[in-house]
Design an enzyme around this catalytic site. Structure first.
Site, PDB file in Angstrom:
ATOM      1  N   LEU A 105     -10.091  82.454  17.283  1.00  0.00           N
ATOM      2  CA  LEU A 105     -11.270  83.080  17.868  1.00  0.00           C
ATOM      3  C   LEU A 105     -12.122  81.942  18.406  1.00  0.00           C
ATOM      4  CD1 LEU A 105     -12.522  85.827  15.368  1.00  0.00           C
ATOM      5  CD2 LEU A 105     -11.889  86.203  17.754  1.00  0.00           C
ATOM      6  N   ASP A 106     -12.661  82.114  19.609  1.00  0.00           N
ATOM      7  CA  ASP A 106     -13.513  81.070  20.175  1.00  0.00           C
ATOM      8  C   ASP A 106     -14.676  80.759  19.245  1.00  0.00           C
ATOM      9  OD1 ASP A 106     -11.950  80.889  22.402  1.00  0.00           O
ATOM     10  OD2 ASP A 106     -13.222  82.165  23.651  1.00  0.00           O
ATOM     11  N   LYS A 107     -15.188  79.550  19.355  1.00  0.00           N
ATOM     12  CA  LYS A 107     -16.314  79.125  18.523  1.00  0.00           C
ATOM     13  C   LYS A 107     -17.521  80.070  18.647  1.00  0.00           C
ATOM     14  CE  LYS A 107     -18.880  74.899  17.371  1.00  0.00           C
ATOM     15  NZ  LYS A 107     -19.046  73.458  17.672  1.00  0.00           N
ATOM     16  N   SER A 109     -17.447  83.204  19.139  1.00  0.00           N
ATOM     17  CA  SER A 109     -17.058  84.545  18.707  1.00  0.00           C
ATOM     18  C   SER A 109     -17.003  84.617  17.184  1.00  0.00           C
ATOM     19  CB  SER A 109     -15.697  84.920  19.299  1.00  0.00           C
ATOM     20  OG  SER A 109     -15.719  84.840  20.715  1.00  0.00           O
ATOM     21  N   ARG A 186      -9.393  82.877  26.242  1.00  0.00           N
ATOM     22  CA  ARG A 186     -10.722  83.454  26.519  1.00  0.00           C
ATOM     23  C   ARG A 186     -10.596  84.727  27.356  1.00  0.00           C
ATOM     24  NH1 ARG A 186     -13.838  80.955  29.655  1.00  0.00           N
ATOM     25  NH2 ARG A 186     -15.820  81.526  28.714  1.00  0.00           N
TER      26      ARG A 186
END
Length: 302
Positions: A105-107, A109, A186
């Site tokens: 998961l992106d930072k 998110s 993303r």
């Protein structure tokens, strides 16, 4: 989620005991420090549980029992096992044995991510061709329209491909529920940007049959026996081939972050919007019936 090794690459076999990463195992092999059945091993050697493996003359310990964790990743935690990266997910979870995240998961998110020490399951879950669902709650910077929902659902051109059709529902004036079977870099943020929207919050609430439930940010629990059994049935026919998993994605997606994919309508946008887009582009269980909630390192339990 196998308990034994049948003809496994040596570096993978070593890493799954938890003593080091696969890359570190490669270095040990290259340095001639690993022997299989008394002979110095070469790169690419395949082994099984029947083989006697030693490292620096000491027997390789047995593979530990498989562990599967459900974690509610807070915003700001980075999904990497690199201990040199501040606020990395391994330190945040603070589990007593070596584990790694399944996917990422992106930072910016938050939400559900699975962690394990079982390398065999990773590609079975992540490979897009296996069509395992991942569900998100996503808020945008402006009101959601029917046209936006329709276009997101049908597929959006990003990263030199068109995203697969997905399920999108409007659940609030600026919020959608979206279910993907894909995992491009993303992906949701890029899809929204193409349609001139900007994601303001993104939370994953489900992977396959595993729900985030009432876990608070920074808390984790073990995957239950019931959940694990259903996952096993769901992935029974799934491919676990790492190379196929990677090659299935378009080249641009495999290359990681790049300059954002601009919609044709992006031309002529106000300078403030273009500047904002440039800034965004630059930043591109132990299995068992236990369900007790745990909290990771205190500094990350926010």
């Amino acid at each position: 989620m196998t308990a034994t090794h049948l003809d496994t690459r040596l570096n993978k076999y070593i890493s799954e005991t938890g003593i080091c990463s696969r890359r570190e195992a490669d270095r040990l092999i290259e340095q001639g420090l690993v022997k299989v059945n008394g002979e110095v091993a070469g790169m690419g050697v395949r082994v099984s549980d029947a083989d006697k493996i030693t490292i620096r003359g000491k027997p390789l310990r047995a593979k530990p029992k498989a562990v599967y964790l459900v974690y509610n990743k807070p915003i700001g935690i980075t999904c990497t096992t690199d201990s040199a990266v501040p606020e990395n997910i391994v330190d945040a979870v603070n589990y007593h044995a070596r584990i790694f995240p399944i996917g990422r998961l992106d930072k910016p998110s938050c939400g559900l991510i699975l962690l394990t020490n079982d390398g065999d399951i990773v590609n079975k879950i992540l490979r897009a061709g296996n069509a395992h669902e991942k569900e998100y709650i996503v808020s945008m910077d402006k009101p959601i329209t029917d046209d936006f929902v329709a276009k997101m659902s049908a597929g959006v051109p990003i990263l030199d491909t068109v995203t697969k059709p997905c399920k999108v529902r409007k659940i609030g004036p600026r919020t959608i529920n979206i279910i993907l079977t894909q995992g491009l870099n993303r992906q949701i943020r890029r899809m929204a940007e193409y349609l001139d929207y900007r994601v303001t919050s993104l939370k994953r609430v489900r992977i396959m049959n595993i729900n985030l439930g009432h876990l608070k940010p920074g808390q984790w629990r073990y995957v239950s026996e019931e959940e694990l059994g259903l996952i096993n049935r769901m992935i029974a026919g799934s491919s676990k081939t790492e190379e196929a998993s990677v090659l299935e994605q378009p080249k641009a997606a495999r290359q990681g972050p790049r300059i954002r994919d601009k919609a044709p309508a992006a031309r002529g946008k106000p300078a403030a919007n273009r500047a904002r887009e440039r800034r965004g582009a630059a930043g591109a269980g132990r299995s068992g019936s236990r369900t007790a909630v745990r909290t990771g390192a205190k500094k990350n339990g926010r």
